[in-house]
Scaffold this active site. Structure first.
Site, PDB file in Angstrom:
ATOM      1  CB  CYS A  52       2.348 -39.417  16.164  1.00 25.53           C
ATOM      2  SG  CYS A  52       0.884 -38.610  15.600  1.00 25.53           S
ATOM      3  CG  ASP A  53       2.912 -43.162  17.480  1.00 27.85           C
ATOM      4  OD1 ASP A  53       3.416 -42.247  18.147  1.00 27.85           O
ATOM      5  OD2 ASP A  53       1.731 -43.535  17.616  1.00 27.85           O
ATOM      6  CB  CYS A  73      -0.884 -40.800  14.588  1.00 30.92           C
ATOM      7  SG  CYS A  73      -0.009 -39.381  13.929  1.00 30.92           S
TER       8      CYS A  73
END
Ligand code: NDP
Length: 311
Positions: free
Chosen positions: A138-139, A135
């Protein structure tokens, strides 16, 4: 009969919440269990530009917050818990939560969605959270200023690569064939970013690094030539697997685990059990189509309850 629910909804993506809105407005008193990731896959995306009604786009988490509020407004009871087991052998269907609570329901709407797939490499497991991620949204932040690779060739890979290209000096997109599956507009976006380097006909052999990602070893599928690309982040974006394992003993599924429903309906082979969203749809897999089938499942469940004289 007092403790038997009219309608249990499993899952909290667009399909689950839309089913809840319709079921609640039909006086079915739905109870929804969110699963591990309340809000589903849209919680880990950024701009949603193709959901009708939002001319300027909307952030995925904000949209899911709207879905949830709309479901609650009509009285849906929401539990932040995972369903881990079901039993569809009787007229009344049974489900158990992770903590072992038994729930009985006349109808069940499955809206458990799908989760990211992985390549299946030992190094991928070992280095997850140490540079390997599924992701970018997200990261990606952790990889600002670093060189990264993305594997995949669909819309997800294209989206992740363009997202990362805004944070990282160089993004290596590893495409196993000589063309991408992504939509034209997404491919154009990839092409327009000068710092995305597309490696065609390229497969990942191993992610290298003892404690964190240091490089990726790739192989050219035509020439067989191997090379090492130094990267600090490795993003896997190769599609999704439906979250249907707990239903395997009870429902018909295709070879990849998508629940099979009867033509023109959300009915499964078990009376009173309906399937919607990405758990059942392997073709369209869009938020708007998931919402559509969630609506269909609630209508099918309502008809079933009326026919049985339960509501
Ligand atoms: P897809 O199934 O569409 O694509 C998966 C990609 O991964 C394919 O290109 C496939 O290659 C590649 N792949 C699979 N296994 C491997 C492997 N072992 N090694 C290397 N590559 C591999 O999944 P997506 O997640 O991209 O998209 C799912 C759905 O969601 C689609 O319908 C898509 O349109 C939609 N979507 C829409 C977005 C938007 O509109 N904003 C954003 C993201 C997704 P190959 O082509 O060779 O099979």
């Amino acid at each position: 009969m007092a403790n038997i629910l009219n309608c249990l909804i499993i899952g909290s993506g667009p399909a689950g919440y839309t089913a809840a809105i319709y079921a609640a407005r039909a006086n079915m008193s739905p109870v929804l269990y969110t699963g591990e990731q309340p809000g589903g896959q849209l919680m880990i995306t950024t701009d949603v530009e193709n959901y009708p009604g939002y001319p300027d786009g909307i952030m995925g988490p904000e949209m899911m917050d709207h879905f949830q509020k709309q479901a609650e407004r009509f009285g849906t009871v929401i539990h932040r818990e995972l369903i881990t087991k079901v039993d569809f052998s009787g007229d009344v269907h049974k489900a158990w939560t992770e903590s072992g609570t038994l729930i009985e329901a006349h109808t069940i709407i499955i809206a458990t969605g799908a989760s990211a797939k992985w390549l299946g490499l030992e190094s991928e497991v070992r280095l997850t959270n140490f540079g390997v991620s599924a992701c970018a949204v997200c990261d990606g932040f952790f990889f600002r200023g670093k060189e990264v690779a993305v594997v995949g060739a669909g819309d997800t890979a294209a989206e992740e690569a363009t997202y990362l290209a805004k944070l990282c000096p160089k993004v290596h997109l590893l495409v196993r064939r000589d063309e991408m599956r992504a939509s034209k507009i997404m491919q154009e976006r990839v092409k327009s970013m000068e710092n995305i380097i597309v490696h065609w006909n390229t497969s990942t052999e191993e992610i290298l690094g003892a404690e964190e990602v240091e490089a990726v070893r790739v192989v050219n599928n035509i020439s067989g030539e191997k090379s090492v690309i130094p990267v600090q982040g490795f993003f896997v974006a190769i599609g999704h697997k439906p979250n249907t394992d707990i239903f395997t003993d009870w429902l018909d599924m295709d070879e990849t685990g998508y629940i099979i429903t009867k033509p023109d309906s959300t009915k499964t082979k078990v009376a009173g059990v309906f399937a919607s969203g990405d758990a059942q749809d392997k073709i369209y897999r869009q938020a708007v189509t998931a919402a559509g089938t969630g609506c269909m499942a609630a209508l099918d469940a309502e008809r079933y309850l009326v026919e049985k004289g339960i509501i």
